[in-house]
Design an enzyme around this catalytic site. Structure first.
Site, PDB file in Angstrom:
ATOM      1  N   SER A  70    -124.119  40.680 -20.828  1.00 50.81           N
ATOM      2  CA  SER A  70    -123.419  41.938 -20.600  1.00 50.81           C
ATOM      3  C   SER A  70    -123.771  43.003 -21.631  1.00 50.81           C
ATOM      4  CB  SER A  70    -121.908  41.717 -20.637  1.00 50.81           C
ATOM      5  OG  SER A  70    -121.545  40.674 -19.770  1.00 50.81           O
TER       6      SER A  70
HETATM    7  N1  SAH Z   1    -120.687  36.036 -20.693  1.00 51.85           N
HETATM    8  C1  SAH Z   1    -122.096  36.081 -20.381  1.00 51.85           C
HETATM    9  C2  SAH Z   1    -122.363  36.885 -19.132  1.00 51.85           C
HETATM   10  C3  SAH Z   1    -123.279  36.148 -18.225  1.00 51.85           C
HETATM   11  S1  SAH Z   1    -123.451  36.746 -16.577  1.00 51.85           S
HETATM   12  C4  SAH Z   1    -122.908  36.564 -21.584  1.00 51.85           C
HETATM   13  O1  SAH Z   1    -122.314  37.031 -22.560  1.00 51.85           O
HETATM   14  O2  SAH Z   1    -124.123  36.457 -21.553  1.00 51.85           O
HETATM   15  C5  SAH Z   1    -122.282  35.750 -15.704  1.00 51.85           C
HETATM   16  C6  SAH Z   1    -122.474  34.266 -15.730  1.00 51.85           C
HETATM   17  O3  SAH Z   1    -121.480  33.694 -14.881  1.00 51.85           O
HETATM   18  C7  SAH Z   1    -123.811  33.780 -15.172  1.00 51.85           C
HETATM   19  O4  SAH Z   1    -124.464  33.000 -16.122  1.00 51.85           O
HETATM   20  C8  SAH Z   1    -123.424  32.953 -13.943  1.00 51.85           C
HETATM   21  O5  SAH Z   1    -124.264  31.842 -13.725  1.00 51.85           O
HETATM   22  C9  SAH Z   1    -122.013  32.538 -14.292  1.00 51.85           C
HETATM   23  N2  SAH Z   1    -121.175  32.140 -13.162  1.00 51.85           N
HETATM   24  C10 SAH Z   1    -121.090  32.690 -11.925  1.00 51.85           C
HETATM   25  N3  SAH Z   1    -120.182  32.038 -11.185  1.00 51.85           N
HETATM   26  C11 SAH Z   1    -119.671  31.047 -11.965  1.00 51.85           C
HETATM   27  C12 SAH Z   1    -118.679  30.025 -11.767  1.00 51.85           C
HETATM   28  N4  SAH Z   1    -118.011  29.875 -10.627  1.00 51.85           N
HETATM   29  N5  SAH Z   1    -118.422  29.196 -12.790  1.00 51.85           N
HETATM   30  C13 SAH Z   1    -119.073  29.304 -13.970  1.00 51.85           C
HETATM   31  N6  SAH Z   1    -120.025  30.243 -14.214  1.00 51.85           N
HETATM   32  C14 SAH Z   1    -120.305  31.102 -13.224  1.00 51.85           C
END
Ligand code: SAH
Length: 222
Positions: A70
């Site tokens: 993000s």
């Molecule tokens: N907090 C992260 C943002 C990553 S983007 C950072 O700081 O980098 C969002 C993430 O959510 C992705 O890696 C995606 O694979 C994950 N995601 C999507 N649906 C999900 C679910 N149901 N359970 C766990 N992770 C999930």
């Protein structure tokens, strides 16, 4: 000696850590503990090697599995909205690169973070270890179902966009606790703060955002 000198960055970044903090202040982030944490946590460790020069730019960056780390402003807004005092146990859904979990871990007692892609979870876990961030636990699972084993939580941060607030997450939140979650369709969401009270959930929208999809039983289908 400042942090950057203690820990040399071999690839020069186009925007410095200090410039990132200046930008965040300009956008209204004024929590000094949070700003100090954002200055200190090495974001360049959480981004792919080939774009490391952009690590402190205020933008979302691509990571593996077509996901993103993000934008620093969004990380700051979500963290600020949690109003942490240091003793909280926080659940994060969507570990991704691990950056948001790393920021949270410096400002609360413990972070439990769930990711659906094993490769992302493993990579984040090894960075936490290298950095000595010992109060973060990781798990590979569908985070829309929460993480029952350590519930209830003082706060929940969901870092993927959802069509609604998943019921299991409300159940695993303490009364008086706060959840921050992007709610909307797959193209745009509202950053939503949900507070659990004795009489139900009170929500407040704090701004527009665009996250990758929250995929799971209680959100978007695969
Ligand atoms: N907090 C992260 C943002 C990553 S983007 C950072 O700081 O980098 C969002 C993430 O959510 C992705 O890696 C995606 O694979 C994950 N995601 C999507 N649906 C999900 C679910 N149901 N359970 C766990 N992770 C999930």
């Amino acid at each position: 000696m400042n942090n950057q000198m203690k820990e040399p960055i071999h690839h020069k970044t186009t925007v410095s850590r200090q410039q990132m903090i200046t930008t965040l202040r300009r956008y209204g982030i004024d929590d000094e503990d949070l700003l100090a944490t954002l200055r200190e946590v090495p974001r360049h460790r959480f981004v792919p090697e080939n774009i490391i020069h952009q690590a402190y730019a205020d933008k979302a960056l691509p990571i593996r599995e077509e996901q993103t780390v993000s934008q620093p402003l969004i990380v700051a807004l979500m963290t600020q909205a949690m109003r942490l005092c240091g003793s909280e146990r926080i659940l994060e859904i969507g570990t991704g690169s691990g950056y948001q979990a790393a920021i949270l871990s410096r400002l609360c007692a413990a972070v439990y973070t769930v990711e659906r892609h094993p490769a992302l979870s493993q990579q984040a876990c090894s960075i936490f270890e290298e950095l000595g961030y010992r109060n973060i636990r990781t798990k590979v699972a569908d985070g829309t179902l929460g993480w029952g084993g350590y519930a209830p939580y003082d706060g929940i941060v969901v870092t993927a966009g959802s069509p609604k607030i998943p019921d299991p997450l409300v159940e695993q939140l303490k009364v008086g606790g706060r959840m921050v979650i992007p709610v909307g369709d797959e193209f745009a969401q509202e950053l939503t703060v949900a507070e659990k009270t004795d009489s139900g959930v009170v929500t407040q929208k704090i701004g527009g955002c665009r996250f990758v999809k929250l995929i799971g039983q209680e959100a978007w289908p695969e």
